[in-house]
Design a protein around this motif. Structure first.
Motif, PDB file in Angstrom:
ATOM      1  N   MET A 123      17.349 119.242 -58.378  1.00  0.00           N
ATOM      2  CA  MET A 123      18.406 118.236 -58.550  1.00  0.00           C
ATOM      3  C   MET A 123      19.038 118.414 -59.694  1.00  0.00           C
ATOM      4  O   MET A 123      19.819 117.425 -60.227  1.00  0.00           O
ATOM      5  CB  MET A 123      17.647 116.825 -58.098  1.00  0.00           C
ATOM      6  CG  MET A 123      16.920 116.536 -56.923  1.00  0.00           C
ATOM      7  SD  MET A 123      18.063 116.831 -55.723  1.00  0.00           S
ATOM      8  CE  MET A 123      16.732 116.608 -54.396  1.00  0.00           C
ATOM      9  N   SER A 124      18.729 119.253 -60.564  1.00  0.00           N
ATOM     10  CA  SER A 124      19.470 119.343 -61.985  1.00  0.00           C
ATOM     11  C   SER A 124      20.913 119.774 -61.879  1.00  0.00           C
ATOM     12  O   SER A 124      21.855 119.309 -62.690  1.00  0.00           O
ATOM     13  CB  SER A 124      18.678 120.419 -62.737  1.00  0.00           C
ATOM     14  OG  SER A 124      19.059 121.655 -62.012  1.00  0.00           O
ATOM     15  N   ASP A 125      21.323 120.184 -60.558  1.00  0.00           N
ATOM     16  CA  ASP A 125      22.628 120.159 -59.923  1.00  0.00           C
ATOM     17  C   ASP A 125      23.153 118.965 -59.412  1.00  0.00           C
ATOM     18  O   ASP A 125      22.626 118.788 -58.131  1.00  0.00           O
ATOM     19  CB  ASP A 125      22.843 121.377 -59.383  1.00  0.00           C
ATOM     20  CG  ASP A 125      24.302 121.893 -58.938  1.00  0.00           C
ATOM     21  OD1 ASP A 125      25.066 120.797 -59.066  1.00  0.00           O
ATOM     22  OD2 ASP A 125      24.696 122.732 -58.517  1.00  0.00           O
ATOM     23  N   PRO A 126      23.858 118.391 -59.836  1.00  0.00           N
ATOM     24  CA  PRO A 126      24.563 117.020 -59.381  1.00  0.00           C
ATOM     25  C   PRO A 126      24.911 117.496 -58.225  1.00  0.00           C
ATOM     26  O   PRO A 126      25.170 116.551 -57.136  1.00  0.00           O
ATOM     27  CB  PRO A 126      25.431 116.411 -60.177  1.00  0.00           C
ATOM     28  CG  PRO A 126      25.911 117.245 -60.998  1.00  0.00           C
ATOM     29  CD  PRO A 126      24.469 118.316 -61.232  1.00  0.00           C
ATOM     30  N   HIS A 127      25.767 118.246 -57.847  1.00  0.00           N
ATOM     31  CA  HIS A 127      26.537 118.775 -56.616  1.00  0.00           C
ATOM     32  C   HIS A 127      25.132 119.005 -55.448  1.00  0.00           C
ATOM     33  O   HIS A 127      25.339 118.442 -54.313  1.00  0.00           O
ATOM     34  CB  HIS A 127      27.308 119.906 -56.455  1.00  0.00           C
ATOM     35  CG  HIS A 127      28.380 119.718 -57.499  1.00  0.00           C
ATOM     36  ND1 HIS A 127      29.522 118.972 -57.500  1.00  0.00           N
ATOM     37  CD2 HIS A 127      28.737 120.313 -58.951  1.00  0.00           C
ATOM     38  CE1 HIS A 127      30.244 118.750 -58.240  1.00  0.00           C
ATOM     39  NE2 HIS A 127      29.761 119.815 -59.160  1.00  0.00           N
ATOM     40  N   LYS A 128      24.175 119.544 -55.854  1.00  0.00           N
ATOM     41  CA  LYS A 128      23.088 119.840 -54.703  1.00  0.00           C
ATOM     42  C   LYS A 128      22.343 118.498 -54.369  1.00  0.00           C
ATOM     43  O   LYS A 128      22.125 118.134 -53.426  1.00  0.00           O
ATOM     44  CB  LYS A 128      22.109 120.868 -55.464  1.00  0.00           C
ATOM     45  CG  LYS A 128      21.178 121.278 -54.336  1.00  0.00           C
ATOM     46  CD  LYS A 128      20.456 122.525 -54.952  1.00  0.00           C
ATOM     47  CE  LYS A 128      19.269 122.818 -53.768  1.00  0.00           C
ATOM     48  NZ  LYS A 128      18.636 124.088 -54.098  1.00  0.00           N
ATOM     49  N   ARG A 129      22.321 117.854 -55.620  1.00  0.00           N
ATOM     50  CA  ARG A 129      21.705 116.573 -55.188  1.00  0.00           C
ATOM     51  C   ARG A 129      22.599 115.526 -54.325  1.00  0.00           C
ATOM     52  O   ARG A 129      22.063 114.857 -53.290  1.00  0.00           O
ATOM     53  CB  ARG A 129      21.373 115.586 -56.536  1.00  0.00           C
ATOM     54  CG  ARG A 129      20.529 114.390 -56.110  1.00  0.00           C
ATOM     55  CD  ARG A 129      20.288 113.751 -57.517  1.00  0.00           C
ATOM     56  NE  ARG A 129      21.153 113.109 -58.571  1.00  0.00           N
ATOM     57  CZ  ARG A 129      21.005 112.253 -59.415  1.00  0.00           C
ATOM     58  NH1 ARG A 129      19.737 111.817 -59.529  1.00  0.00           N
ATOM     59  NH2 ARG A 129      22.030 111.676 -59.972  1.00  0.00           N
ATOM     60  N   GLN A 130      23.869 115.682 -54.413  1.00  0.00           N
ATOM     61  CA  GLN A 130      24.786 114.882 -53.647  1.00  0.00           C
ATOM     62  C   GLN A 130      24.682 115.426 -52.139  1.00  0.00           C
ATOM     63  O   GLN A 130      24.780 114.865 -51.277  1.00  0.00           O
ATOM     64  CB  GLN A 130      26.158 115.035 -54.131  1.00  0.00           C
ATOM     65  CG  GLN A 130      27.323 114.202 -53.191  1.00  0.00           C
ATOM     66  CD  GLN A 130      26.891 112.818 -53.122  1.00  0.00           C
ATOM     67  OE1 GLN A 130      26.303 112.273 -53.980  1.00  0.00           O
ATOM     68  NE2 GLN A 130      27.292 112.201 -52.295  1.00  0.00           N
ATOM     69  N   ARG A 131      24.530 116.834 -52.003  1.00  0.00           N
ATOM     70  CA  ARG A 131      24.413 117.601 -50.781  1.00  0.00           C
ATOM     71  C   ARG A 131      23.020 117.196 -50.101  1.00  0.00           C
ATOM     72  O   ARG A 131      23.086 116.742 -48.874  1.00  0.00           O
ATOM     73  CB  ARG A 131      24.330 119.151 -50.743  1.00  0.00           C
ATOM     74  CG  ARG A 131      25.766 119.722 -51.260  1.00  0.00           C
ATOM     75  CD  ARG A 131      26.092 121.177 -50.983  1.00  0.00           C
ATOM     76  NE  ARG A 131      24.951 121.751 -51.656  1.00  0.00           N
ATOM     77  CZ  ARG A 131      25.144 122.322 -52.822  1.00  0.00           C
ATOM     78  NH1 ARG A 131      26.308 122.145 -53.310  1.00  0.00           N
ATOM     79  NH2 ARG A 131      24.216 123.030 -53.304  1.00  0.00           N
TER      80      ARG A 131
END
Length: 358
Positions: free
Chosen positions: A228-236
């Motif tokens: 989840m360090s990548d906000p885009h991945k957390r959003q996905r």
């Protein structure tokens, strides 16, 4: 397995009509073949738990016959993996054969065995991509995991050689207790090359039942912190959960696409649903891929859970990566809840719920 559970799920959901059409026609659209279980590294977390000999593997002609059969069944996306597939002297011949059959072919490699011949091959017949595993961002960490001196530099050299040849290279890492602190540095290495990077924290027992690799699992909150360090991945992840959270409970053991949308063939020519799913196996030295794909693997979806567990209707099910073969390896029963997956699902849930409140 060439995608993470989230990527697989999203790709299926985003292309429902496409996959539904091919499922109805029972097209073997996507699969993986393991050319060898042999490897030049000795990774502490590796699931291959018994010695393998080249003499046990399918021959070049046997692989070509199987590739012909895959083409006849409509296989479009083929992953070539191992072991370390580049150890096969006939890798280039087998890869070329698959590409000339029209398959969009990806390759998993540790990157330490890349030669000019491989680069020329990939230049002439471009792969869908070549994915290389980076086990650490330092010589010390990488070699602590792989057990081979000089392997880190050979990996980096392999990556750079492929990039110089214009190959579509991607990086991934396995998140372990040994290397999680270097996650951001590994991401930075990928960024410096301008290539995609992904991670996988799912470490499981060796296929022979040895649980030694489990000692190297990172804590689930650390895995999720990396994910989840990548906000885009957390959003996905959040968007995926919002779509999938209202699933209907089922008594089917397998609720994934194993054996339905994808297949796996071992180095000995055994067809099964995935690398772990050994419930149904077809020896392609004795039987055709057609019969295995059309008549045997579909039986996986008919396997039922005899006694419901907390997993059956758990709200975390879309996020935990529930996996019957992993449960069988770890708990002795395919339908048993796996504490590690439960914790992983809860950590992911907490992260995306925090995303909602941000």
């Amino acid at each position: 397995m060439d995608q993470s559970p989230l990527e697989c799920a999203n790709s299926v959901i985003d292309s429902v009509s496409f996959f539904r059409k091919f499922r109805k026609q029972k097209v073997a659209l996507r699969g993986a073949i393991s050319l060898t279980e042999r490897c030049n590294l000795r990774c502490v977390h590796c699931y291959v738990g018994f010695p393998h000999k080249a003499s046990d593997e399918l021959s070049t002609s046997e692989w070509k016959r199987i590739i012909d059969e895959l083409a006849d069944e409509g296989c479009l996306f083929l992953l070539i993996t191992g072991g370390e597939p580049l150890l096969r002297p006939d890798f280039c011949e087998i890869y070329s054969y698959a590409r000339k059959q029209g398959m969009l072919t990806a390759v998993f490699t540790n990157g330490t065995c890349v030669t000019d011949e491989h680069c020329q091959l990939f230049s002439d017949l471009p792969p869908r991509y070549v994915e290389t595993t980076l086990y650490g961002a330092s010589t010390e960490t990488y070699e602590k995991i792989t057990g081979v001196k000089g392997a880190y530099q050979r990996c980096i050299t392999g990556i750079e050689t492929l990039l110089e040849a214009g190959v579509d290279v991607r990086l991934k890492t396995m998140i372990l207790d040994i290397n999680y602190e270097e996650y951001e540095h590994m991401q930075a290495i990928a960024d410096s090359y301008g290539i995609p990077f992904r991670s996988d924290g799912l470490i499981f027992s060796k296929l022979d039942g040895c649980k030694e690799p489990l000692k190297h699992r990172a804590k689930t909150e650390r895995i999720v912190a990396c994910e989840m360090s990548d906000p885009h991945k957390r959003q996905r992840y959040k968007e995926f959960y919002d779509r999938a959270k209202n699933f209907k409970p089922t008594d089917k053991l397998y609720t994934c696409g194993t054996g339905q949308r994808s297949f796996y063939i071992t180095s000995k020519g055994i067809l099964q649903g995935c690398v772990l799913a050994e419930d149904i196996q077809v020896d392609l030295r004795k039987e055709s891929f057609h019969d295995g794909w059309k008549h045997e693997l579909p039986k996986l979806k008919e396997i039922r859970i005899q006694t419901p567990t907390k997993c059956t209707s758990c709200y975390l099910r879309p996020l935990c990566g529930v996996c019957p073969p992993l449960a069988l390896l770890e708990k002795g029963t395919a339908s048993s809840p796996c504490d590690y997956l439960c914790s992983l699902g809860k950590s992911r849930y907490d992260s995306i719920m925090n995303c909602n409140s941000d």
